[in-house]
Design a protein around this motif. Sequence first.
Motif, mmCIF file in Angstrom:
data_model
loop_
_atom_site.group_PDB
_atom_site.id
_atom_site.type_symbol
_atom_site.label_atom_id
_atom_site.label_comp_id
_atom_site.label_asym_id
_atom_site.label_seq_id
_atom_site.Cartn_x
_atom_site.Cartn_y
_atom_site.Cartn_z
ATOM 1 N N ALA B 147 54.014 42.429 55.495
ATOM 2 C CA ALA B 147 53.248 41.377 54.809
ATOM 3 C C ALA B 147 54.192 40.396 54.120
ATOM 4 O O ALA B 147 53.845 39.242 53.902
ATOM 5 C CB ALA B 147 52.283 41.986 53.800
ATOM 6 N N GLU B 148 55.392 40.850 53.786
ATOM 7 C CA GLU B 148 56.359 39.957 53.134
ATOM 8 C C GLU B 148 57.685 40.004 53.891
ATOM 9 O O GLU B 148 58.181 41.080 54.205
ATOM 10 C CB GLU B 148 56.506 40.336 51.652
ATOM 11 N N ASN B 180 55.260 27.551 62.327
ATOM 12 C CA ASN B 180 55.356 26.839 61.050
ATOM 13 C C ASN B 180 54.129 25.937 60.905
ATOM 14 O O ASN B 180 53.360 25.769 61.851
ATOM 15 C CB ASN B 180 56.672 26.023 61.021
ATOM 16 N N HIS B 192 60.425 29.124 55.456
ATOM 17 C CA HIS B 192 60.434 28.590 56.822
ATOM 18 C C HIS B 192 61.446 27.461 57.005
ATOM 19 O O HIS B 192 62.013 27.304 58.078
ATOM 20 C CB HIS B 192 59.023 28.183 57.238
ATOM 21 N N TRP B 229 52.954 37.943 58.006
ATOM 22 C CA TRP B 229 51.745 37.445 57.358
ATOM 23 C C TRP B 229 51.094 36.319 58.167
ATOM 24 O O TRP B 229 49.906 36.379 58.504
ATOM 25 C CB TRP B 229 52.097 36.947 55.952
ATOM 26 N N THR B 230 51.882 35.295 58.484
ATOM 27 C CA THR B 230 51.345 34.118 59.158
ATOM 28 C C THR B 230 50.929 34.442 60.595
ATOM 29 O O THR B 230 49.860 34.025 61.051
ATOM 30 C CB THR B 230 52.405 32.996 59.175
ATOM 31 N N ASN B 232 49.995 37.219 61.823
ATOM 32 C CA ASN B 232 48.789 38.038 61.808
ATOM 33 C C ASN B 232 47.548 37.168 61.604
ATOM 34 O O ASN B 232 46.549 37.309 62.322
ATOM 35 C CB ASN B 232 48.919 39.073 60.684
ATOM 36 N N ALA B 233 47.619 36.240 60.652
ATOM 37 C CA ALA B 233 46.477 35.348 60.379
ATOM 38 C C ALA B 233 46.167 34.489 61.602
ATOM 39 O O ALA B 233 45.013 34.323 61.995
ATOM 40 C CB ALA B 233 46.767 34.473 59.164
ATOM 41 N N ALA B 234 47.214 33.949 62.232
ATOM 42 C CA ALA B 234 47.003 33.069 63.397
ATOM 43 C C ALA B 234 46.483 33.870 64.590
ATOM 44 O O ALA B 234 45.612 33.410 65.325
ATOM 45 C CB ALA B 234 48.308 32.364 63.751
ATOM 46 N N LYS B 236 44.709 36.733 64.554
ATOM 47 C CA LYS B 236 43.309 37.128 64.337
ATOM 48 C C LYS B 236 42.376 35.932 64.487
ATOM 49 O O LYS B 236 41.273 36.064 65.016
ATOM 50 C CB LYS B 236 43.146 37.760 62.960
ATOM 51 N N ALA B 237 42.811 34.760 64.018
ATOM 52 C CA ALA B 237 41.977 33.556 64.161
ATOM 53 C C ALA B 237 41.817 33.199 65.637
ATOM 54 O O ALA B 237 40.733 32.828 66.092
ATOM 55 C CB ALA B 237 42.589 32.391 63.390
#
Lengths: 343, 343
Positions: B147-148, B180, B192, B229-230, B232-234, B236-237
Amino acid sequence: MKIAVDAMGGDNAPKVVIEGVEQARDLYPDLEFDLYGNPDAIKPLIKNDQRLHIIPTTDDITMGEEPVRAIRHKKDSSIVKAATAVKNGEADAFFSAGNTGAVLAAGIFIVGRIKGIARPGLTSVLPIAKPGASRHSFVYLDTGANAESKEKNLLQYAYLGKFYSESVLGVENPRIALLNNGAEEDKGDTLHKAVWQLLNAQDDLNFIGNIESGDLLYGKADVVVSDGWTANAALKATEGTAKMMLTLIRHGIMNGGLRAKLGYLLLKPVFHKIGQAMNTSTYGGAVLLGLKAPVVKTHGASDVLAIKNTIGQIHTMLKADLIGKTVDFFTDNPEVDKSVKSE
Amino acid sequence: MKIAVDAMGGDNAPKVVIEGVEQARDLYPDLEFDLYGNPDAIKPLIKNDQRLHIIPTTDDITMGEEPVRAIRHKKDSSIVKAATAVKNGEADAFFSAGNTGAVLAAGIFIVGRIKGIARPGLTSVLPIAKPGASRHSFVYLDTGANAESKEKNLLQYAYLGKFYSESVLGVENPRIALLNNGAEEDKGDTLHKAVWQLLNAQDDLNFIGNIESGDLLYGKADVVVSDGWTANAALKATEGTAKMMLTLIRHGIMNGGLRAKLGYLLLKPVFHKIGQAMNTSTYGGAVLLGLKAPVVKTHGASDVLAIKNTIGQIHTMLKADLIGKTVDFFTDNPEVDKSVKSE
């Protein structure tokens, strides 16, 4: 109520801007418009100048320009002059389809933040696409005004989003969720774990917990709160994937011979409905919430309909006195600020 | 080459696991399998026990369990015993469709990291959906093991992804991009911006700059490097939106009467192709790269085909000696570690 319009911003400006504004003018008799831009370009496009005034500007901020530098140096641009008019009380809201960064910078540095708001949040209204969902849209912020966020910012986004959902979308006691990389309370990085606790501790927020980016369009929340970094990544992935799916369908139909083309004709109403459900133009532009006046940006590629709808959205914000309510809350509740240890 | 299989992991285990393994066994004559799990459940499902051995376990780690706690306490679970066999050299790779967190924890704490690797990265191979693209997939990491993340982690992901792309997918001089929130060099948060400079400074990386999450499926890069983190979010979206689009189409067809159903029949080959293009099962499971052996996790809902394909992916990793190449590089290039100031 008067809206200061950046007539020069957007891929098809000033033409579609003027057309959209004229349609909105005809729809909302209580709205007046100041059109900032080059009179030689604007004037010939106006069909009826009722409640429309041209304010001449000589400079242009283009799409690629470095935003903060541009608003500092191009004092006679439509963006800077329109924002300054709002600051000076000569207009009630600022609308643009131009350079996003410059509009945000003009909002923050010219229009100015509401006292108590640390960082304004860029707010989009997105479709709930799930068939049969009881609501059709949700409020999503910060979608990218800030690349780095702190606990306090996210707490304030929750209130800004709540007021928007209540005042502009008419949602009662909106369900507020935190965008995170898991559903459970203990998920996420240090920031998101802390924000979960903070949101959960507020009695006046209907906090329903975490939401994952894969569930954004499913209607689980009325307001989705996020740091600008994550929301931006999830939003772009959502838009990119929807676009790719439509590309794949179009490509398949174009290359599938007569059979596929016939199938397309029969399914046209279905595709049309999907296009409508996923069409963000319906829901207006992105609002920079936390400023002293509505500052609203639509996509550079916006068409007349998107611009008309965005003016409608500004009209609702003004009629509902969203800004007044937000100011009152942050004046009466300075503890929303004090409750946060970090920053 | 022997694969230690968690026969008990996944929504339809052990049935689909055994079936998938048997199909892979028939396809790859140089593979042997140790099946970890309850013999009473496994044995009756085996059609042909050639190159299959059952290693009995008595404990189970279920989907909801807290991962680190589970692998510490459930020493006789299929996950812990299979990972331990790999650690002890009794098997060459570990495969599971079970509790993701437990598989990752078993990989990190039991199989162990390659010397010099700070944080292993969870790696997926995703489809390039763009019609006419010259390649069909790209490597994407870290999709959520961490996550970090720090600069150094992302630099190491670039090398781990590059070796995977070269060895397993056969891509020559893979194009490496950084996920990014903007295309330009100066975009992003502090992390980044620093990683951009770092990646750009490596002579042995074909770094092509930033990529935005909306462009993931468009085939602009062969390896997309990101903090966990990023990504994973992208990811799942992307998955959530693709699923929602298919739901909308299905719903429209079901509720569009005879006309829509006829249209669907005509467009069936088109939808089938889209389903194939977007189907992640084709591309195997998620690999935790940076460990001393291949540790591969497929989705809990994986079907027989997904499991067979994932075994094929492990087979390629073993044949290509991906781990050996990675170990050699990080042994020969300790400066990949030293070049980074932070952490």
